[in-house]
Structure formats: structure tokens, C-alpha cells
Design an enzyme around this catalytic site. Structure first.
Site, PDB file in Angstrom:
ATOM      1  N   ALA A  69      31.237  63.950  70.842  1.00  0.00           N
ATOM      2  CA  ALA A  69      32.706  63.507  70.490  1.00  0.00           C
ATOM      3  C   ALA A  69      33.014  64.492  69.563  1.00  0.00           C
ATOM      4  O   ALA A  69      32.421  63.946  68.858  1.00  0.00           O
ATOM      5  CB  ALA A  69      32.902  62.464  70.944  1.00  0.00           C
ATOM      6  N   GLY A 114      28.103  62.648  73.191  1.00  0.00           N
ATOM      7  CA  GLY A 114      28.754  62.628  74.391  1.00  0.00           C
ATOM      8  C   GLY A 114      28.449  63.904  75.031  1.00  0.00           C
ATOM      9  O   GLY A 114      28.423  64.023  76.341  1.00  0.00           O
ATOM     10  N   GLU A 137      25.460  57.613  67.525  1.00  0.00           N
ATOM     11  CA  GLU A 137      27.589  56.923  67.329  1.00  0.00           C
ATOM     12  C   GLU A 137      26.621  55.541  66.847  1.00  0.00           C
ATOM     13  O   GLU A 137      28.111  55.571  65.745  1.00  0.00           O
ATOM     14  CB  GLU A 137      28.287  56.166  69.329  1.00  0.00           C
ATOM     15  CG  GLU A 137      27.690  57.683  69.632  1.00  0.00           C
ATOM     16  CD  GLU A 137      27.665  58.132  70.729  1.00  0.00           C
ATOM     17  OE1 GLU A 137      25.420  57.667  70.096  1.00  0.00           O
ATOM     18  OE2 GLU A 137      27.449  58.926  71.313  1.00  0.00           O
TER      19      GLU A 137
END
Ligand code: COA
Length: 263
Positions: A69, A114, A137
Site C-alpha cells: 500500500a 498490500g 507492516e
């Protein structure tokens, strides 16, 4: 047939759809626009369409499938904005997971955060030997937010998923194959031809039955075994009402190739 979107490329050749994430200067990072473009494409050109039977998703350039992401976009998000971003990601992943078409991820480089999550919402993952996977993450102070905590645990088991998510480490294509995330690895310059071959093989089968198999496997995985077996029984039985079942079995008996009409 091809379409123009701001952040993705879409082309259909003989019922095979090619979806390319097109932000190579940002290693194809998923910003809200990419997610909205994919959502729009799937809702308006793919879902329920007879003109596309299999989709191959890949990343533009030779470095990344999707490097996660978009971190720059997330940097100043409030929790409310984070929730909306995660929700949009979930919508896209669920769409890919539930459309009738088979969706194949052709991983041509980094599949991080992502990117790994999008790959996991596809039916099949094939990777180039240069690919790298990971859920980094926690190193950014968050957790996977596009389904990674759940899909990774279901795909490779909770222990391996926890190891990958807690350490945030990157793994090679070979390690990803060893844990069952990746189906097969190909040399980078042969990835697409091999994935196309697999897509065409799937397309030569009865589309209705492949779609039914996808539905039963995906729905059944979260049910009790009894309920999932019931789902399979019903899914099996209903196919006997199709012309394709008659054609498939008749072709076998007559020792010829089946000519499926998707009816
Ligand atoms: N979000 C936003 N931008 C990203 C990005 C991401 N997830 N991943 C890469 N980029 C951008 C970089 O900022 C850089 O942009 P710039 O040229 O404008 O500075 C460009 O893509 C190239 O990346 P770069 O880091 O220079 O390439 P590299 O080969 O040195 O490193 C990675 C490659 C994948 C190891 C590194 O880009 C990286 O760690 N990316 C983030 C991965 C991540 O944590 N993803 C999960 C997000 S939740």
C-alpha cells in the site's frame, strides 16, 4: 479490447484478461486511485461478463508486482481514513475472490504488504525466480490491512503467518513456494508465457464447472466440514443441469475433445 485507466492497464485477448498495475516509478504501490480503478474495472467490465474467462494480474516494469500500500499516502491518515482505506482494500480483494473468473497473480518482483495481500485474494499465484514476498507492516507501525492477517493464516497456517507478520521479513519465491503460497516458480523471462499456458489450460475446461469449484472451495473453507461437504454436494448436483456436463462426459465416452459452450 483494451481500456484506459489512470493507474492500471487492461487488455483482453481471446477471453484472457490482462490487468497490469501501472505505477512503476512507485513500484506499483497501491494508492486509493489504483484500488478504485481495479474496483471499477472488475465491477463494470469483468463481473458477470462472458467475454473474460481468466484474468492475469501483474505489475508494470521488471522490479515489482506491487511493493505494498502507498506509504506516503498513509503517512498522515487519521484512524477514520485508515478504516476507509482498509475497507476499500477489502472490497477490491473480496471482488477478486468472488468473481466467477479465475484470477491468477503473475508475480514479477516485490509482492510486499498490500501486494502480497492482493496476490492472496487471487486463485493462483505464480512467481518469477526473482520475486520476493513479505508482510512488512509492523515495521511501519501498523498491521496488514487488506486481508493479510486472515488470508495468510488460512493459506500457510497461523504459525508461519505469525512468523512472517511479526518479523516483517522478506522471503524468496522458493520459500514462498515451500510454504504453499506460490504454486510454481518460473525464470523471469518465461513467467508470462508459462502463466498464459496455465490460463489457457483452465480456459479449455468447462467454465461453469471451474467457477463452481472456485465458489465451493472459497465458501467451504470457512464452514464446518459437514456444511462444506453439503455445499460441495449441492454444487456438484446442480452441474448435471448444464449442457457442459453432458458434453464433457459424452466427449470422454466418444474419445474426443469436449466442446464446452458454457451453458
Ligand atoms: N509506498 C509508496 N512508495 C513506495 C512504496 C510503497 N509501499 N514502495 C516503494 N515506493 C517508492 C519509493 O519511495 C521510491 O520512490 P521515489 O523514487 O519517488 O523515492 C520508488 O518507489 C522506488 O523504491 P526504492 O525504495 O527506491 O527501491 P529499492 O529498490 O531501493 O527498494 C523496496 C525496494 C521494495 C525494498 C522498497 O521500496 C520498500 O521497502 N518499499 C516499501 C515496502 C513496504 O513496506 N510495503 C508495505 C507497505 S504497508
Amino acid at each position: 479490447m483494451s481500456s484506459n485507466y489512470e493507474t492500471i492497464k487492461w487488455e483482453v485477448k481471446d477471453e484472457l484478461g490482462y490487468l497490469t498495475i501501472n505505477r512503476p516509478d512507485k513500484l506499483n504501490a497501491l494508492n486509493p486511485q489504483v484500488l478504485m480503478d481495479i474496483k471499477d474495472l472488475v465491477l463494470h467490465q469483468v463481473k458477470g461478463s462472458d467475454e473474460v474467462k481468466v484474468i492475469i494480474i501483474t505489475g508494470e516494469g521488471n522490479k515489482a508486482f506491487i511493493a505494498g500500500a502507498d506509504i506516503e499516502v498513509m503517512l498522515n491518515m487519521s484512524s477514520k481514513e485508515g478504516l476507509a482505506f482498509s475497507d476499500l482494500g477489502h472490497q477490491v480483494m473480496s471482488l477478486l475472490e468472488t468473481i466467477g473468473q479465475t484470477v491468477i497473480a503473475a508475480i514479477n518482483g516485490f509482492a510486499l504488504g498490500g501486494g502480497c495481500e492482493l496476490a492472496m485474494s487471487c486463485d493462483l499465484i505464480y512467481a518469477s525466480d526473482k520475486s520476493k514476498f513479505g508482510q512488512p507492516e509492523v515495521g511501519l507501525g501498523v498491521i496488514p490491512g487488506f486481508g493479510g492477517t486472515q488470508r495468510l493464516a488460512r493459506l500457510v497456517g497461523p504459525a508461519k503467518a505469525k512468523e512472517l507478520i511479526y518479523t516483517g521479513k522478506m522471503i524468496s519465491a522458493q520459500e514462498a513456494k515451500d510454504i504453499g503460497l506460490v504454486c510454481e516458480i518460473f525464470p523471469a523471462d518465461q513467467l508470462m508465457t508459462n502463466v498464459e499456458k496455465i490460463a489457457r489450460e483452465i480456459m479449455s475446461k468447462g467454465y461453469i464447472s471451474v467457477t463452481q469449484a472456485k465458489r465451493v472451495i472459497n465458501k467451504g473453507i470457512d464452514l464446518s466440514l459437514d456444511a462444506a461437504l453439503e455445499l460441495e454436494k449441492q454444487g456438484f448436483a446442480v452441474l448435471f443441469d448444464t449442457d457442459d456436463q453432458k458434453e464433457g462426459m459424452k466427449a470422454f465416452v466418444e474419445k474426443r475433445k469436449a466442446d464446452f459452450k458454457n451453458r
